[in-house]
Design a protein around this motif. Structure first.
Motif, mmCIF file in Angstrom:
data_model
loop_
_atom_site.group_PDB
_atom_site.id
_atom_site.type_symbol
_atom_site.label_atom_id
_atom_site.label_comp_id
_atom_site.label_asym_id
_atom_site.label_seq_id
_atom_site.Cartn_x
_atom_site.Cartn_y
_atom_site.Cartn_z
ATOM 1 N N TYR A 59 0.832 -1.208 0.000
ATOM 2 C CA TYR A 59 0.000 0.000 0.000
ATOM 3 C C TYR A 59 0.866 1.257 0.000
ATOM 4 O O TYR A 59 0.493 2.283 -0.567
ATOM 5 N N CYS A 60 2.034 1.161 0.625
ATOM 6 C CA CYS A 60 2.976 2.286 0.660
ATOM 7 C C CYS A 60 3.877 2.330 -0.572
ATOM 8 O O CYS A 60 4.843 3.098 -0.609
ATOM 9 N N LYS A 61 3.575 1.483 -1.574
ATOM 10 C CA LYS A 61 4.353 1.419 -2.818
ATOM 11 C C LYS A 61 5.790 0.955 -2.571
ATOM 12 O O LYS A 61 6.716 1.337 -3.293
ATOM 13 N N CYS A 62 5.970 0.145 -1.550
ATOM 14 C CA CYS A 62 7.298 -0.382 -1.233
ATOM 15 C C CYS A 62 7.465 -1.760 -1.868
ATOM 16 O O CYS A 62 6.643 -2.656 -1.628
ATOM 17 N N PRO A 63 8.502 -1.992 -2.678
ATOM 18 C CA PRO A 63 8.749 -3.324 -3.234
ATOM 19 C C PRO A 63 8.924 -4.359 -2.118
ATOM 20 O O PRO A 63 9.528 -4.072 -1.086
ATOM 21 N N VAL A 64 8.390 -5.551 -2.332
ATOM 22 C CA VAL A 64 8.426 -6.613 -1.327
ATOM 23 C C VAL A 64 9.028 -7.872 -1.924
ATOM 24 O O VAL A 64 8.658 -8.284 -3.031
ATOM 25 N N VAL A 65 9.934 -8.479 -1.190
ATOM 26 C CA VAL A 65 10.412 -9.829 -1.483
ATOM 27 C C VAL A 65 10.072 -10.683 -0.275
ATOM 28 O O VAL A 65 10.318 -10.278 0.864
ATOM 29 N N SER A 66 9.508 -11.859 -0.505
ATOM 30 C CA SER A 66 9.075 -12.702 0.608
ATOM 31 C C SER A 66 9.388 -14.170 0.352
ATOM 32 O O SER A 66 9.293 -14.647 -0.784
ATOM 33 N N VAL A 67 9.752 -14.848 1.429
ATOM 34 C CA VAL A 67 9.799 -16.309 1.373
ATOM 35 C C VAL A 67 8.388 -16.799 1.071
ATOM 36 O O VAL A 67 7.409 -16.299 1.623
ATOM 37 N N ARG A 68 8.296 -17.755 0.179
ATOM 38 C CA ARG A 68 6.994 -18.247 -0.260
ATOM 39 C C ARG A 68 6.254 -18.967 0.867
ATOM 40 O O ARG A 68 6.767 -19.895 1.485
ATOM 41 N N ASN A 69 5.045 -18.527 1.167
ATOM 42 C CA ASN A 69 4.155 -19.230 2.096
ATOM 43 C C ASN A 69 2.730 -18.895 1.719
ATOM 44 O O ASN A 69 2.477 -17.962 0.944
ATOM 45 N N SER A 70 1.781 -19.640 2.252
ATOM 46 C CA SER A 70 0.385 -19.482 1.826
ATOM 47 C C SER A 70 -0.164 -18.108 2.157
ATOM 48 O O SER A 70 -1.054 -17.600 1.470
ATOM 49 N N GLY A 71 0.357 -17.465 3.207
ATOM 50 C CA GLY A 71 -0.142 -16.160 3.600
ATOM 51 C C GLY A 71 0.281 -15.039 2.668
ATOM 52 O O GLY A 71 -0.438 -14.048 2.512
ATOM 53 N N THR A 72 1.444 -15.177 2.037
ATOM 54 C CA THR A 72 1.895 -14.134 1.107
ATOM 55 C C THR A 72 1.494 -14.446 -0.336
ATOM 56 O O THR A 72 1.333 -13.530 -1.146
ATOM 57 N N GLU A 73 1.317 -15.715 -0.650
ATOM 58 C CA GLU A 73 0.912 -16.079 -2.013
ATOM 59 C C GLU A 73 -0.447 -15.492 -2.372
ATOM 60 O O GLU A 73 -0.711 -15.182 -3.534
ATOM 61 N N LYS A 74 -1.320 -15.331 -1.372
ATOM 62 C CA LYS A 74 -2.641 -14.770 -1.620
ATOM 63 C C LYS A 74 -2.571 -13.280 -1.928
ATOM 64 O O LYS A 74 -3.469 -12.724 -2.560
ATOM 65 N N VAL A 75 -1.521 -12.629 -1.456
ATOM 66 C CA VAL A 75 -1.375 -11.181 -1.628
ATOM 67 C C VAL A 75 -0.543 -10.850 -2.860
ATOM 68 O O VAL A 75 -0.918 -10.008 -3.677
ATOM 69 N N MET A 76 0.596 -11.528 -2.995
ATOM 70 C CA MET A 76 1.525 -11.232 -4.090
ATOM 71 C C MET A 76 1.148 -12.071 -5.304
ATOM 72 O O MET A 76 1.664 -13.155 -5.546
ATOM 73 N N ARG A 77 0.223 -11.513 -6.062
ATOM 74 C CA ARG A 77 -0.321 -12.202 -7.227
ATOM 75 C C ARG A 77 0.212 -11.558 -8.511
ATOM 76 O O ARG A 77 0.921 -10.574 -8.487
ATOM 77 N N GLY A 78 -0.167 -12.119 -9.652
ATOM 78 C CA GLY A 78 0.195 -11.531 -10.933
ATOM 79 C C GLY A 78 1.695 -11.344 -11.081
ATOM 80 O O GLY A 78 2.480 -12.266 -10.856
ATOM 81 N N GLU A 79 2.096 -10.122 -11.432
ATOM 82 C CA GLU A 79 3.510 -9.824 -11.648
ATOM 83 C C GLU A 79 4.349 -9.958 -10.380
ATOM 84 O O GLU A 79 5.569 -10.130 -10.456
#
Length: 363
Positions: free
Chosen positions: A287-307
């Motif tokens: 929301y703050c336009k900050c790039p995010v890198v995350s270890v893959r887990n079910s909680g982030t996969e739902k958010v980091m979609r598409g590109e």
């Protein structure tokens, strides 16, 4: 006047605590009379001054055998407080948050009135897939209304712990966009380019991976590392940073009231936990336009979609470093549709509707 009651371990640092505070502040500003009942003392978040906070005990922490030896007394106090609140008028929303609180609520006289909100997957608990633990979870939440903060949390309760599907719903955690817009305009008072980690310094969040990746990728040549959070691993992490030769480039800022200003000015946010119910840190950063890198887990996969999918990585240091370099070099435009579903207005509306539906059907 509508009344809302939130029951939780405390209001110390943590994702569930932030969610409750966001909901409570929003509702109080909308004219709902809010009470937060805490099992023990500890507030690190800003609350609307008209919110009533009740403590069932004066300790700042409950641990070990105290969980068992004090349960009966806590149940009695909870019954008394809820009886007092409900005597003065109907409550339009009653939620229980976090496992120990859920146990106290389940043993109370108001067990069938509450919505039990699950903020994380059960696999953060040792022996969570054992037969005895599954029996405990079925007793704790069986024939109760359960809210999962993501579809994966809700699905786990149905598929692994065999709760009835009609008693488990999903309501996504909230962001107060208006409040976030105000807070992200503040300046962090940090002039160097930096990579950000924001979270509890505990084993389940794996903050050691952040320092390992920061060093392995030689990011200290261009960036500092800012760590927001407190926890039992803090001293160990400080020692690790020094031993890796990056102590002068790693800044431990402790618990931070306003994370948005740090997110809005960071070059990258890194999340390194293996499991997340629904990562509010990721949603808030996007929301703050900050790039995010995350270890893959079910909680982030739902958010980091598409590109954004390509910036999910495995938990190896090499995998994290590779995605960090890619994210710092070239990150796609962060579109509003990634965060729109997490409106606090939508969130509390769903809670009120589900609470009314549950209590009407259980009469």
């Amino acid at each position: 006047m509508k009344k809302a009651v939130f029951i939780i371990n405390s209001l110390q640092n943590g994702g569930a605590e932030r969610v409750v505070v966001t909901q409570a502040n929003y509702l109080q500003k909308k004219g709902v009379a809010v009470t937060i009942i805490c099992i023990h003392r500890g507030i690190q978040y800003e609350l609307h001054p008209e919110i009533s906070v009740v403590y069932l005990c004066d300790d700042t922490e409950i641990s070990g055998l105290s969980y068992f030896t004090r349960a009966v007394g806590l149940v009695r106090k909870l019954n008394r407080e809820l009886g007092r609140i409900m005597k003065d008028g109907d409550v339009s929303l009653l939620t229980s948050n976090l496992l120990f609180t859920d146990l106290i609520v389940r043993l109370s006289g108001y067990s069938d009135k509450a919505l039990y909100v699950l903020h994380a997957h059960q696999d953060i608990v040792p022996f969570s897939h054992s037969f005895l633990y599954k029996m405990f979870i079925r007793w704790l939440y069986g024939k109760r209304q359960v809210i999962g903060v993501s579809t994966s949390v809700a699905d786990e309760m149905i598929n692994v712990y065999h709760l009835k599907p009609d008693t488990v719903k999903t309501v996504l955690n909230p962001i107060n966009f208006e409040e976030a817009d105000r807070l992200k305009t503040e300046k962090p008072g940090f002039t160097e380019p930096y990579i950000l980690f924001c979270g509890r310094l505990t084993g389940v969040k794996h903050p050691e991976r952040v320092i390992q990746a920061f060093c392995a990728g030689s990011f200290q040549e261009k960036y500092s590392l800012v760590i927001l959070g407190i926890g039992e691993l803090e001293n160990e992490l400080k020692t690790m940073a020094v031993s890796y030769g990056v102590g002068g480039k790693v800044y431990f800022r402790g618990w931070e009231k306003n994370v948005y200003k740090w997110m809005a000015n960071a070059d990258l946010l890194l999340l390194t936990s293996d499991t997340e119910g629904l990562s509010m840190v990721v949603i808030e950063a996007l929301y703050c336009k900050c790039p995010v890198v995350s270890v893959r887990n079910s909680g982030t996969e739902k958010v980091m979609r598409g590109e954004l999918k390509k910036y999910l990585c495995d938990s190896s240091v090499e995998g994290i470093v590779e995605k960090m370099k890619e994210g710092l070099r070239n990150y796609p435009e962060i579109l509003p549709n990634y965060t729109e579903p997490y409106s606090v207005d939508r969130n509390v509306k769903s809670y009120f509707e589900l609470y009314k539906e549950w209590n009407d059907s259980s009469v």
